[in-house]
Design a protein around this motif. Structure first.
Motif, mmCIF file in Angstrom:
data_model
loop_
_atom_site.group_PDB
_atom_site.id
_atom_site.type_symbol
_atom_site.label_atom_id
_atom_site.label_comp_id
_atom_site.label_asym_id
_atom_site.label_seq_id
_atom_site.Cartn_x
_atom_site.Cartn_y
_atom_site.Cartn_z
ATOM 1 N N GLU A 29 0.811 -1.215 0.000
ATOM 2 C CA GLU A 29 0.000 0.000 0.000
ATOM 3 C C GLU A 29 0.846 1.268 0.000
ATOM 4 O O GLU A 29 0.561 2.217 -0.724
ATOM 5 C CB GLU A 29 -0.903 -0.001 1.230
ATOM 6 N N ARG A 30 1.901 1.262 0.810
ATOM 7 C CA ARG A 30 2.700 2.492 0.947
ATOM 8 C C ARG A 30 4.094 2.387 0.376
ATOM 9 O O ARG A 30 4.758 3.406 0.173
ATOM 10 C CB ARG A 30 2.832 2.847 2.420
ATOM 11 N N HIS A 33 9.973 1.616 1.838
ATOM 12 C CA HIS A 33 10.639 2.686 2.590
ATOM 13 C C HIS A 33 9.659 3.590 3.337
ATOM 14 O O HIS A 33 10.042 4.255 4.282
ATOM 15 C CB HIS A 33 11.514 3.528 1.659
ATOM 16 N N ALA A 34 8.426 3.594 2.881
ATOM 17 C CA ALA A 34 7.416 4.434 3.546
ATOM 18 C C ALA A 34 6.757 3.705 4.714
ATOM 19 O O ALA A 34 5.935 4.293 5.408
ATOM 20 C CB ALA A 34 6.368 4.874 2.537
ATOM 21 N N ARG A 117 14.471 -2.590 -6.014
ATOM 22 C CA ARG A 117 15.537 -1.604 -5.779
ATOM 23 C C ARG A 117 15.707 -1.272 -4.315
ATOM 24 O O ARG A 117 16.682 -0.639 -3.930
ATOM 25 C CB ARG A 117 15.338 -0.322 -6.586
ATOM 26 N N LEU A 165 5.084 -8.177 -19.097
ATOM 27 C CA LEU A 165 4.645 -6.899 -18.543
ATOM 28 C C LEU A 165 3.127 -6.803 -18.492
ATOM 29 O O LEU A 165 2.552 -6.406 -17.474
ATOM 30 C CB LEU A 165 5.230 -5.744 -19.367
ATOM 31 N N GLU A 166 2.472 -7.164 -19.572
ATOM 32 C CA GLU A 166 1.013 -7.034 -19.574
ATOM 33 C C GLU A 166 0.358 -8.036 -18.633
ATOM 34 O O GLU A 166 -0.640 -7.730 -17.984
ATOM 35 C CB GLU A 166 0.445 -7.150 -20.992
ATOM 36 N N GLY A 169 1.099 -7.084 -14.976
ATOM 37 C CA GLY A 169 0.353 -5.881 -14.638
ATOM 38 C C GLY A 169 -1.062 -6.138 -14.163
ATOM 39 O O GLY A 169 -1.692 -5.259 -13.569
ATOM 40 N N PHE B 27 15.305 9.631 -7.733
ATOM 41 C CA PHE B 27 13.994 9.016 -7.551
ATOM 42 C C PHE B 27 13.885 7.743 -8.394
ATOM 43 O O PHE B 27 13.335 6.733 -7.948
ATOM 44 C CB PHE B 27 12.878 9.977 -7.935
ATOM 45 N N ARG B 30 16.600 5.049 -6.764
ATOM 46 C CA ARG B 30 16.403 4.538 -5.402
ATOM 47 C C ARG B 30 14.961 4.609 -4.934
ATOM 48 O O ARG B 30 14.600 3.964 -3.952
ATOM 49 C CB ARG B 30 17.243 5.357 -4.420
ATOM 50 N N GLY B 31 14.184 5.433 -5.561
ATOM 51 C CA GLY B 31 12.814 5.653 -5.109
ATOM 52 C C GLY B 31 12.697 6.946 -4.325
ATOM 53 O O GLY B 31 13.659 7.431 -3.744
ATOM 54 N N TYR B 32 11.482 7.461 -4.304
ATOM 55 C CA TYR B 32 11.223 8.753 -3.672
ATOM 56 C C TYR B 32 11.577 8.753 -2.189
ATOM 57 O O TYR B 32 12.327 9.598 -1.709
ATOM 58 C CB TYR B 32 9.752 9.112 -3.860
ATOM 59 N N HIS B 33 11.055 7.770 -1.480
ATOM 60 C CA HIS B 33 11.253 7.755 -0.025
ATOM 61 C C HIS B 33 12.679 7.394 0.368
ATOM 62 O O HIS B 33 13.109 7.706 1.481
ATOM 63 C CB HIS B 33 10.275 6.788 0.631
ATOM 64 N N ALA B 34 13.379 6.732 -0.521
ATOM 65 C CA ALA B 34 14.758 6.348 -0.215
ATOM 66 C C ALA B 34 15.744 7.450 -0.576
ATOM 67 O O ALA B 34 16.943 7.314 -0.351
ATOM 68 C CB ALA B 34 15.129 5.063 -0.947
ATOM 69 N N PHE B 110 9.207 6.306 -15.430
ATOM 70 C CA PHE B 110 9.224 5.370 -14.315
ATOM 71 C C PHE B 110 8.816 6.060 -13.016
ATOM 72 O O PHE B 110 8.001 5.534 -12.236
ATOM 73 C CB PHE B 110 10.618 4.747 -14.195
ATOM 74 N N SER B 114 5.593 4.967 -10.952
ATOM 75 C CA SER B 114 5.806 4.143 -9.756
ATOM 76 C C SER B 114 5.687 4.916 -8.450
ATOM 77 O O SER B 114 5.571 4.319 -7.386
ATOM 78 C CB SER B 114 7.183 3.476 -9.818
ATOM 79 N N GLU B 115 5.712 6.225 -8.518
ATOM 80 C CA GLU B 115 5.672 7.000 -7.279
ATOM 81 C C GLU B 115 4.332 7.696 -7.055
ATOM 82 O O GLU B 115 4.269 8.715 -6.377
ATOM 83 C CB GLU B 115 6.823 8.007 -7.238
ATOM 84 N N ARG B 117 1.971 6.400 -5.341
ATOM 85 C CA ARG B 117 1.622 6.166 -3.933
ATOM 86 C C ARG B 117 2.343 7.095 -2.981
ATOM 87 O O ARG B 117 1.942 7.238 -1.829
ATOM 88 C CB ARG B 117 2.040 4.783 -3.440
ATOM 89 N N LEU B 165 0.277 -1.397 -20.409
ATOM 90 C CA LEU B 165 1.281 -1.997 -19.529
ATOM 91 C C LEU B 165 2.510 -2.437 -20.312
ATOM 92 O O LEU B 165 3.643 -2.161 -19.908
ATOM 93 C CB LEU B 165 0.673 -3.186 -18.782
ATOM 94 N N GLY B 169 6.009 -0.366 -20.072
ATOM 95 C CA GLY B 169 7.109 -1.148 -19.517
ATOM 96 C C GLY B 169 8.410 -1.026 -20.291
ATOM 97 O O GLY B 169 9.473 -1.382 -19.780
#
Lengths: 214, 214
Positions: A29-30, A33-34, A117, A165-166, A169, B27, B30-34, B110, B114-115, B117, B165, B169
């Motif tokens: 959900e989050r 890392h969140a 990652r 991928l499809e 997904g 981002f 590593r991702g937003y939160h990382a 990406f 992916s970010e 959330r 998708l 991708g």
DNA sequence: AAACTTCATGAACGACCGTTAGGTTATTGA
DNA sequence: TCAATAACCTAACGGTCGTTCATGAAGTTT
């Protein structure tokens, strides 16, 4: 006698499962890392320190979830493929099982896929290797189908990327309460995949029910 | 006279761009939160506090990147579609442009995808609405093709999910230094997509070069 | 009944987080 | 020439993070 006394739960292995269940929900959900250890603990109804009785670290919770998912996915798809003889039949079975499995375990699938990652070097490389091996299985089925004349496409490698991928997904949008049942969605994807490979329509594997041999 | 003296840069708008460039790289990797503001600042060669001269918050950096990407994606695809007349031609053009755009701006794509959330309620709902509208565009082209008899599939909604998708991708695996050029990859995807929709082979839009009308 | 193991607790550790306050310097416009 | 502004700095704020430590109750073994 019951099991609770003055202090909290004392549940044994059930605690481990509660932690895993809480973690997969929150990670999905989050994001990894969140999500904090305190939130996982709270959802599993234990204190944060109790988690460390069952897992060495936060990352170990993640790798456990991912390894379990890959184990079960591989087993399910390999079994489905083994029941078919021809390349189109095998690929159709693989796609069907892959889609169903990703629908049934959407959260685990999403976490396994999207949190690669977040891993440190060693477990990340391990998971990437597993995923690559899985992908190779699909590519080889496609190549076999091209060789046998069942498929007519220009690039099996790209096709394998696109197909996975499809199908993967599905875990992103499938809703168990939605209008379409999971096996309908799987059948549609078999149709789409075989169509994209230029397979003669209705040739092999375009079946409705499971465990059927055409 | 130059522009540097005793202390650091003093670059004006160029700083904003450096911050955005650093942010999209980090981002995506590593991702937003990382990713911490200190890391963004370090990569952009400013002090952390300087970021707040250009952006209200960390989240605003993300929303800026995502909004910019969606703006440019929509414009590019809409222009490509407008140059075609028939449903298969339009969908082929949309797929081709979508793939090329996601290859050229893979990191932005990406991060945008992916970010979602990571966003708080309001900007998240905004971005989801934009993405849904974009998806609807594809679904309507598919439905138009079904109505005109060019496509033969059972479920346009699922088809639109699957198509987007696999095409989105491309941003995950495309390598500019790889064996395949981006327009080849795009052409392959057009082939896969039209095939999956049951379009008569070589009908409309299966073109090689850009800005061509068939 | 004593010793040991399992499972959990409450409290705390140092590190790092996003953000802000307030000062400093270069550039611009009157 | 000088105030105003833009651009950036150093330093620090309160808060949260993953993790560890010391402790102890419950269950098991001897």
């Amino acid at each position: 006698m019951a099991e609770t006394k003055t202090t909290g739960a004392r549940r044994g292995e059930a605690t481990r499962e509660a932690i895993e269940a809480a973690a997969v929900d929150l990670f999905a959900e989050r994001g990894y890392h969140a999500t904090s250890m305190r939130e996982i603990a709270s959802a599993a109804k234990v204190q944060p320190a109790a988690i460390y009785h069952w897992f060495d670290s936060k990352e170990k919770i993640l790798t456990r979830l991912q390894d379990d998912f890959m184990d079960r996915l591989e087993a399910a798809v390999e079994e489905a493929v083994a029941a078919e003889a021809t390349p189109p039949g095998q690929l159709a079975a693989a796609v069907r099982e892959h889609v169903v499995f990703h629908g049934l375990h959407a959260r685990e699938a999403f976490v396994t896929d999207s949190e690669i990652r977040a891993l440190s070097t060693r477990p990340r490389n391990r998971l990437i290797a597993r995923r690559d091996a899985y992908q190779t299985m699909f590519r080889q089925m496609i190549e076999a189908g091209v060789k046998s004349g069942d498929f007519t496409i220009s690039n099996p490698a790209v096709a394998s990327y696109a197909i996975l991928l499809e199908c993967t997904g599905v875990a992103l949008w499938y809703d168990p309460k939605g209008a379409l049942a999971l096996d309908e969605i799987a059948a549609i994807h078999v149709e789409l995949v075989l169509g994209s490979l230029g397979a003669a329509p209705k040739v092999a594997g375009r079946t409705g029910a499971r465990k059927e041999r055409r």
